[in-house]
Design an enzyme around this catalytic site. Structure first.
Site, mmCIF file in Angstrom:
data_model
loop_
_atom_site.group_PDB
_atom_site.id
_atom_site.type_symbol
_atom_site.label_atom_id
_atom_site.label_comp_id
_atom_site.label_asym_id
_atom_site.label_seq_id
_atom_site.Cartn_x
_atom_site.Cartn_y
_atom_site.Cartn_z
ATOM 1 N N CYS A 40 0.801 -1.222 0.000
ATOM 2 C CA CYS A 40 0.000 0.000 0.000
ATOM 3 C C CYS A 40 0.833 1.270 0.000
ATOM 4 O O CYS A 40 0.582 2.210 -0.770
ATOM 5 C CB CYS A 40 -0.977 -0.014 1.173
ATOM 6 N N HIS A 100 -2.696 1.227 6.905
ATOM 7 C CA HIS A 100 -3.036 1.143 5.480
ATOM 8 C C HIS A 100 -3.215 2.539 4.905
ATOM 9 O O HIS A 100 -3.679 3.456 5.587
ATOM 10 C CB HIS A 100 -4.322 0.336 5.295
ATOM 11 N N HIS A 160 -5.837 1.314 -4.394
ATOM 12 C CA HIS A 160 -4.935 0.863 -3.330
ATOM 13 C C HIS A 160 -4.432 -0.543 -3.610
ATOM 14 O O HIS A 160 -4.944 -1.253 -4.479
ATOM 15 C CB HIS A 160 -5.639 0.921 -1.961
#
Length: 347
Positions: A256, A306, A318
């Protein structure tokens, strides 16, 4: 700028708590159906991502502290050399002054009257008077040089002492981070193994579905110009690239934080590697006030695990979980624990 690693040491306590509560041998019960298997994979992937980001941030902090040690050591060596040189200069001037004082106290008459009384002729007197002036000037220079060299030596000694303190402090901080680094690495490795175990429990059909799911269609016609728009287009260009824990290779393996780091690098903007550092950049953005290019973070203040990039139309791009690929999903697809958003460029 705020200390980009201020969360690291605080997170260390969280990490150690996770280790103590979740020993390596503890594994989730085998799933009884496909949905359970996917849920376990998601849970394991999130823990892997969280602990992995903590470890990467701690590693970055350790490397920075080691660099501080090297800089402080070099500065100390420079200041110690300057101190040594100043001391040698002091000793030289002190020797000149000591010899002058010794000659005077041992009966040498260095006055102009002495030159007049002992001179054999006016010319002899003038020669001796000139010599006395030169001696006087020399002695004055010696005294002035001694005074200045004493001040210089004192300043050099103070600088060396401060440099020594700075070097000791840098070493102590490096050790502080290093002491917990191995435990954080072990926790990250355990989490990675647990995520892989959860993925291995999926059926072949499930694995294929995850790898082929690129998410929702997206419209690039409304992407703005400028750095943010360039970053959005770069991130969307990675759709379909496999998520790989710790991956940092555009086109073949990304996680990520490396996805958004790569995307902004294409726009000429340098971002740090981990979510713990990235969340400290830019300016805060209120929930729902996002524009394309904003970074959305998920987790908590002490555990930002994240990051995704907003692309408009309530969508994000993402790199999600183990076994999946970079994809476009609704904002809610980033996780149920939305934390904050940051605008990296623009205002």
């Amino acid at each position: 700028m705020k200390n980009p690693y201020k969360h690291v040491l605080g997170a260390l306590g969280v990490t150690l708590a996770v280790i103590s509560l979740s020993p390596a041998s503890a594994q989730a019960d085998p799933p009884t159906n496909a949905n359970d298997a996917l849920a376990q994979l998601h849970d394991a992937s999130q823990k892997q991502e969280s602990l992995g980001e903590q470890y990467n941030a701690a590693l970055g902090a350790y490397n920075d502290r080691q660099a501080d040690v090297q800089r402080a050591t070099a500065e100390l060596a420079t200041d110690q050399a300057a101190e040594k040189q100043a001391k040698a200069e002091e000793d030289r001037y002190r020797g000149d002054v000591d010899r002058w004082v010794s000659a005077t106290t041992e009966g040498a008459d260095l006055s102009s009257m002495s030159a007049l009384l002992t001179g054999q002729s006016p010319s002899d007197f003038l020669d001796r008077a000139w010599l006395l002036q030169e001696v006087s000037k020399f002695n004055g220079d010696a005294m002035d040089g001694l005074t200045k060299s004493l001040d210089k030596a004192s300043a050099a000694s103070k600088a060396a002492t401060q440099a020594q303190t700075k070097a000791n402090d840098a070493s102590a901080k490096a050790k502080q981070v290093a002491d917990g680094l191995q435990q954080q690495r072990d926790a990250a490795v355990q989490a990675q193994q647990a995520a892989q175990t959860a993925y291995n429990r999926l059926s072949g059909t499930q694995k294929t579905a995850l790898k082929s799911d690129k998410g929702q269609p997206f419209d690039t016609s409304n992407i703005p110009a400028g750095a943010a728009g360039t970053a959005v287009k770069a991130a969307l260009g990675q759709v379909g690239v496999p998520y790989v824990y710790g991956g940092n290779t555009p086109g073949s393996a990304l996680d990520c934080s490396s996805l958004v780091q790569y995307a902004y690098r294409q726009a000429g903007v340098t971002l740090p590697r981990t979510t713990y550092e990235q969340v400290l950049l830019g300016t805060p953005v209120a929930k729902g006030a996002w524009i394309p290019g904003d970074l959305l973070f998920f987790g908590t203040s002490g555990n930002v695990h994240h990051v995704a990039m907003y692309i408009g139309n309530n969508q994000i791009v993402h790199a999600p979980d183990v076994g999946q690929v970079v994809k476009v999903v609704p904002v809610s697809g980033g996780g149920s624990d939305y934390y904050t958003a940051r605008r990296i460029v623009g205002g």
